[in-house]
Structure formats: C-alpha cells, structure tokens
Design a protein around this motif. Structure first.
Motif, PDB file in Angstrom:
ATOM      1  N   MET A 165     -10.595  10.494  -1.573  1.00  0.00           N
ATOM      2  CA  MET A 165     -10.923  10.829  -2.956  1.00  0.00           C
ATOM      3  C   MET A 165     -10.351   9.818  -3.939  1.00  0.00           C
ATOM      4  SD  MET A 165     -10.069  14.474  -4.831  1.00  0.00           S
ATOM      5  CE  MET A 165     -10.694  15.409  -3.417  1.00  0.00           C
ATOM      6  N   MET A 166      -9.173   9.260  -3.646  1.00  0.00           N
ATOM      7  CA  MET A 166      -8.481   8.349  -4.564  1.00  0.00           C
ATOM      8  C   MET A 166      -8.369   6.935  -4.007  1.00  0.00           C
ATOM      9  SD  MET A 166      -7.547   9.953  -7.378  1.00  0.00           S
ATOM     10  CE  MET A 166      -6.093   9.106  -7.990  1.00  0.00           C
ATOM     11  N   SER A 167      -9.236   6.569  -3.083  1.00  0.00           N
ATOM     12  CA  SER A 167      -9.134   5.257  -2.447  1.00  0.00           C
ATOM     13  C   SER A 167      -9.413   4.135  -3.441  1.00  0.00           C
ATOM     14  CB  SER A 167     -10.092   5.171  -1.263  1.00  0.00           C
ATOM     15  OG  SER A 167      -9.691   6.063  -0.254  1.00  0.00           O
ATOM     16  N   PHE A 168      -8.744   3.019  -3.228  1.00  0.00           N
ATOM     17  CA  PHE A 168      -8.814   1.876  -4.136  1.00  0.00           C
ATOM     18  C   PHE A 168     -10.060   1.005  -3.977  1.00  0.00           C
ATOM     19  CE2 PHE A 168      -7.651  -2.748  -4.052  1.00  0.00           C
ATOM     20  CZ  PHE A 168      -7.763  -3.000  -5.412  1.00  0.00           C
ATOM     21  N   PRO A 169     -10.461   0.585  -2.767  1.00  0.00           N
ATOM     22  CA  PRO A 169     -11.543  -0.401  -2.668  1.00  0.00           C
ATOM     23  C   PRO A 169     -12.878   0.117  -3.204  1.00  0.00           C
ATOM     24  CG  PRO A 169     -10.305  -0.292  -0.617  1.00  0.00           C
ATOM     25  CD  PRO A 169      -9.875   0.876  -1.444  1.00  0.00           C
ATOM     26  N   LYS A 170     -13.649  -0.798  -3.756  1.00  0.00           N
ATOM     27  CA  LYS A 170     -15.039  -0.540  -4.106  1.00  0.00           C
ATOM     28  C   LYS A 170     -15.773  -1.864  -4.017  1.00  0.00           C
ATOM     29  CE  LYS A 170     -14.276  -0.710  -9.164  1.00  0.00           C
ATOM     30  NZ  LYS A 170     -14.516   0.063 -10.416  1.00  0.00           N
ATOM     31  N   PRO A 171     -17.105  -1.852  -3.849  1.00  0.00           N
ATOM     32  CA  PRO A 171     -17.836  -3.110  -3.646  1.00  0.00           C
ATOM     33  C   PRO A 171     -17.563  -4.106  -4.769  1.00  0.00           C
ATOM     34  CG  PRO A 171     -19.261  -1.231  -3.193  1.00  0.00           C
ATOM     35  CD  PRO A 171     -18.005  -0.675  -3.791  1.00  0.00           C
ATOM     36  N   GLY A 172     -17.222  -5.316  -4.377  1.00  0.00           N
ATOM     37  CA  GLY A 172     -16.916  -6.346  -5.352  1.00  0.00           C
ATOM     38  C   GLY A 172     -15.902  -7.318  -4.801  1.00  0.00           C
ATOM     39  N   MET A 173     -15.060  -7.843  -5.673  1.00  0.00           N
ATOM     40  CA  MET A 173     -14.040  -8.810  -5.278  1.00  0.00           C
ATOM     41  C   MET A 173     -12.667  -8.260  -5.553  1.00  0.00           C
ATOM     42  SD  MET A 173     -15.839 -12.348  -6.602  1.00  0.00           S
ATOM     43  CE  MET A 173     -14.332 -13.283  -6.490  1.00  0.00           C
ATOM     44  N   THR A 174     -11.714  -8.635  -4.710  1.00  0.00           N
ATOM     45  CA  THR A 174     -10.327  -8.247  -4.910  1.00  0.00           C
ATOM     46  C   THR A 174      -9.448  -9.483  -4.842  1.00  0.00           C
ATOM     47  OG1 THR A 174      -8.534  -6.814  -4.141  1.00  0.00           O
ATOM     48  CG2 THR A 174      -9.965  -7.719  -2.445  1.00  0.00           C
ATOM     49  N   LEU A 175      -8.478  -9.518  -5.730  1.00  0.00           N
ATOM     50  CA  LEU A 175      -7.511 -10.613  -5.784  1.00  0.00           C
ATOM     51  C   LEU A 175      -6.125 -10.005  -5.794  1.00  0.00           C
ATOM     52  CD1 LEU A 175      -6.803 -13.679  -6.285  1.00  0.00           C
ATOM     53  CD2 LEU A 175      -6.847 -13.128  -8.725  1.00  0.00           C
ATOM     54  N   ALA A 176      -5.256 -10.468  -4.904  1.00  0.00           N
ATOM     55  CA  ALA A 176      -3.865 -10.008  -4.843  1.00  0.00           C
ATOM     56  C   ALA A 176      -2.942 -11.183  -5.127  1.00  0.00           C
ATOM     57  CB  ALA A 176      -3.556  -9.410  -3.472  1.00  0.00           C
ATOM     58  N   LEU A 177      -2.028 -10.992  -6.064  1.00  0.00           N
ATOM     59  CA  LEU A 177      -1.076 -12.020  -6.471  1.00  0.00           C
ATOM     60  C   LEU A 177       0.316 -11.434  -6.466  1.00  0.00           C
ATOM     61  CD1 LEU A 177      -2.943 -13.153  -9.722  1.00  0.00           C
ATOM     62  CD2 LEU A 177      -3.097 -14.282  -7.512  1.00  0.00           C
ATOM     63  N   ASP A 178       1.325 -12.244  -6.168  1.00  0.00           N
ATOM     64  CA  ASP A 178       2.687 -11.783  -6.392  1.00  0.00           C
ATOM     65  C   ASP A 178       3.507 -12.887  -7.053  1.00  0.00           C
ATOM     66  OD1 ASP A 178       2.928 -13.371  -4.130  1.00  0.00           O
ATOM     67  OD2 ASP A 178       3.323 -11.696  -2.794  1.00  0.00           O
ATOM     68  N   PHE A 179       4.405 -12.445  -7.926  1.00  0.00           N
ATOM     69  CA  PHE A 179       5.207 -13.341  -8.741  1.00  0.00           C
ATOM     70  C   PHE A 179       6.661 -12.902  -8.723  1.00  0.00           C
ATOM     71  CE2 PHE A 179       0.994 -13.142 -10.616  1.00  0.00           C
ATOM     72  CZ  PHE A 179       0.683 -14.470 -10.870  1.00  0.00           C
TER      73      PHE A 179
END
Length: 467
Positions: free
Chosen positions: A377-391
């Motif tokens: 019900m609360m899942s994050f992914p959806k069709p499109g692009m994902t970018l993960a960054l860490d600083f």
C-alpha cells in the motif's frame, strides 16, 4: 505456521555481520543522523510482543540491522524491539523455491543457505546486511525492478502479531488489507514473526556482466530501452561534472550465467573501514577526482566480463563500516522516483542543482523503475526514473540542498523513499503518499517511529487503528 515450516533447519552459516547498534543509548541508523536514545528489548521467536511493550509510554518499533539511512528505524526515547535473534530457517521446498524463516534472519544468511542449493534472492538491494522483516517493511527494490518488481512481489505469506495479542496470518487473500499495509508499511502495522519468500533458481554464482560508458541523459535512456530484456540494470552517474561531461556515467547490466558454475557460499568480508574521515576529506575536488578515475577505469566504452555476484550486487559490503568514510556527522541519502512524463527534465534539473551546490556525492545511482505494481500500500517505486545520492553532512549546506531537492521532486510529480529519508516534511510526505490516511487505519497504535512522528505531525490519523 505454514506446512512448509514443519521441516526444521539449523540457522544459516554465520557471517561477519556489522552489529545493528554499537551502544545504547544513544544509537544511530546507517546514515548516523539523526541520533536518538532508546531502550532496546531483544525479541525471540518465543517472545511475547504485547508483554514486551507493557508499560511503554513513548511507543515501540521493531528493528533489525538498522541499515535504513534516516529515522524510519529510529524512535526517540522509545522502545526498540530488536529482531535479530529471530533468525531461524523454518522450512524450504526445493521444488517451488519457497523459503520460510523468522524475520530477523538477514539476506546474507539466506544467501549462505540458498546459493549452495542453486537458489538466489528474487530481489536484492545494494546490501545483504538487512533482515527479511526489514526487506518487507521497506519493500526493497533492486537492479531488476523492471523485470521482477519489488521484494513484496515475492512474499507469499507472513504472520503479523498486533499489540493486543492478535496473531494474523496474512496472504494476498487472507487478511489482504494487512498484507498490503505491512509490505512497505515501515514496521508500523505489527511485528512480523515469520515470512515466506519465493527464491529463484540459479546454476552459478556468476553474472554475465557488461559495463557501458555513456555521456548524458539521452544516452542513458537509450541504453535503458535497449536493455529491457536484461534482468539487472543500474548506472553509476558522475554528479560533479559539468559541460560536456554532465551526466556521464557507466551503465551496468547483467544476467545470471546459464553456464553451470560455482555455488559455494561467500567468504566473510575482511576489510574494515578503520576510522571516521575528517569532515574536509570528502569535498568537490576529491570526489570529482575520484569520479574521473572511476569513469575512466575501463579503457573501452563497452566491457564484457564474467563477474561474481558479490561485487555486482554488493560492492560496498566488502568493506565493513564503510559509512565511517563520511565522518562523525554522518551522511544524508536522497532518493526520488519521478514518473516518466517528467523523468528526463526532472533528473536534468536535479543533477544541475547538485552540481551547482558544490557538494560531493560519489555513490550516485541512476536507474529505471518498471511498471510491475507492488502489492504494498505504501511502496515507494513507480514507473519512471530513480536517482539515489548520498552526501557527507555539512550543516551549512547539506540541509538546504536537500530541502531544495525534495521540493523539486514534488514539482516534478515524484516522491521520496522513506527508508532513505531524514528531511522530508509532513506536507511533502502527505502529498507524495496520499494513501497514508488509509494506511493509518492498519497501523498498530502501540507502534511508531521518529519518521512517522515527523511526517504526520500530530495529525489525528497518525495514531492508527484500535489496540
């Protein structure tokens, strides 16, 4: 307990896992920010969840290895129900690949059991040091989302214990609302005691790998389209370069080798990051130099190799405590999903903003999400692009940048990943996840987290259903 759990197995081979908490109070998530004190209560298979929280006044939360980056696994001044002692394998059916285990078992322990028997995880994140329960609670995704969806797509059943003592057997057809709410439900619907996951057959540890250099977002999109038939795809992207090198990167793709090969369990990691780096060590110059070297590490535009699954899926797991490289202040991770209609322009705009900021991220991952719908019900992914960054956290710059990036994500119709978040505001969360009020009906009223308190901001619906 399901019938398949009647066959008992000893615990999987022990691995040199990093301890989930090094000392309490206080303790830290993997990002080491924020840091809150809490009372830690170990849970066991025979443990009584309702009794463990009797008299608790600030709420409780089940936690595993603590590998979430922000505060979704934290509870300020609350009680953490640590599940890592609940790590028994309960059953395995080699004909179907169905594995049943207590939810405190780690993916590393599952792999140690499954790989020698010719099976692999159906979906895996970038670390194997997460628990089965954590993988379900955050509905983790991996390099094969376009082909396999999320981890929740491969969960067939689990037991959920509520704070009133109710034990619920949850499947897609039995207690289906609680099944959907618990997958991606951030551990807020109850405590999962055991779960069943369908593994996939393999004939070798090896991956048929290709690494392809690309320059710019359009080359990345072309490679993504060409690799639709490849099971695993992901890209490292250089977020420090501008001009002709803007959005350059390496597109990495692979399939499990179909040539029979080695199936022995993995060796234990031996390298340990020895100390916290000083705050000035990771800056635009040093990370920019690293990114240039990393991009040019392969002498050809396209490299083909037979690669072991460990460096392909878990390159950072080879170095224990690698988060120390970000210094004592810790790190912030930012991950969005932007739908295809705005994915290109949104990604270009956000990468431009990051490059302009002068802050450094060398663990930048760009990939496509497919259209396989999660049961959560609360899942994050959806069709499109994902970018993960860490600083690395630099208070004078990092927080303002993350606030801008979150607002840009909202403007482009995207959303942020709770498991990676430490800065999302309540209005942003409630716009990103408009189903949150429906979800709150299934939340256990005794369970909460610092993340949930932050993003629901005292809303009447935040307390959850009746106990």
């Amino acid at each position: 307990m399901p019938a398949s759990a009647e066959l008992q197995f000893p615990p999987a081979t022990s691995v040199d896992q990093e301890p989930p908490f090094e000392g309490v109070p206080p303790f830290e998530s993997w990002g080491r920010y924020p840091t809150y004190g809490a009372t830690v209560v170990p849970l066991h298979w025979q443990g009584d969840f309702p009794r463990a929280i009797d008299g608790v006044h600030h709420g409780a939360l089940a936690v595993g290895m603590g590998r979430s980056y922000g505060d979704v696994c934290l509870l300020k001044d609350g009680t953490l129900l640590q599940t890592t002692s609940m790590n028994r394998l309960l059953g395995f059916d080699a004909a179907t690949g169905l594995l049943t285990a207590e939810t405190g078992i780690t993916l590393a322990q599952i792999l140690d059991f499954a790989v020698p028997r010719g099976f692999f995880l159906p979906v895996t994140p970038g670390t194997k040091y997460v628990t089965l329960g954590g993988a379900i609670a955050n509905d983790i995704h991996g390099k094969n989302h376009h082909a396999a969806g999320t981890f929740g797509n491969h969960i067939t059943q689990f037991e959920l214990v509520r704070s009133d003592g109710t034990r619920m057997h949850c499947t897609p057809t039995q207690n289906p609302d609680y099944f959907a709410a618990t997958i991606g439900g951030m551990g807020l619907t109850g405590v999962m005691t055991w779960a069943q996951v369908r593994l996939k057959p393999i004939v070798s540890r090896m991956i048929d790998y290709q690494g392809i250099q690309f320059h710019g977002i359009d080359e990345f999109l072309d490679l993504t389209q060409q690799a639709e038939h490849i099971e695993y795809t992901v890209s490292w992207v250089d977020v420090t370069s501008t001009g002709k090198n803007f959005c350059r990167g390496i597109f990495m793709q692979g399939d499990h080798s179909q040539v029979p090969g080695p199936l022995e369990p993995s060796a234990k990691p031996k390298l340990v990051f020895p100390f916290e780096l000083p705050g000035f060590a990771l800056n635009g110059a040093t990370v920019g130099a690293f990114n240039g070297l990393y991009f040019n590490k392969q002498m050809k535009k396209r490299v083909t190799a037979l690669q072991d699954y460990e460096p392909f899926f878990y390159p950072l797991d080879a170095v224990l405590h690698w988060n120390r490289m970000y210094g004592k202040r810790g790190l912030l991770q930012f991950q969005y999903a932007i739908p295809w209609e705005h994915a290109r322009e949104g990604t270009v705009a956000i990468l431009t903003e990051v490059a302009k900021s002068g802050l450094a991220s060398f663990l930048a991952v760009l990939k496509a999400f497919g259209d396989v719908q999660s049961p959560g019900m609360m899942s994050f992914p959806k069709p499109g692009m994902t970018l993960a960054l860490d600083f690395p956290i630099k208070p004078e710059k990092s927080f303002a940048l993350f606030d801008r990036l979150a607002e840009m994500t909202r403007e482009f119709g995207g959303r942020l990943y709770p498991a990676k978040d430490a800065r999302m505001t309540a209005p942003q969360f409630q716009e990103f996840y408009p189903q949150w009020e429906r979800f709150s009906r299934y939340k256990d009223p005794a369970l909460t987290s610092s993340f949930w308190e932050r993003v629901t901001a005292g809303h009447p619906a935040s307390r959850g259903g009746s106990r």
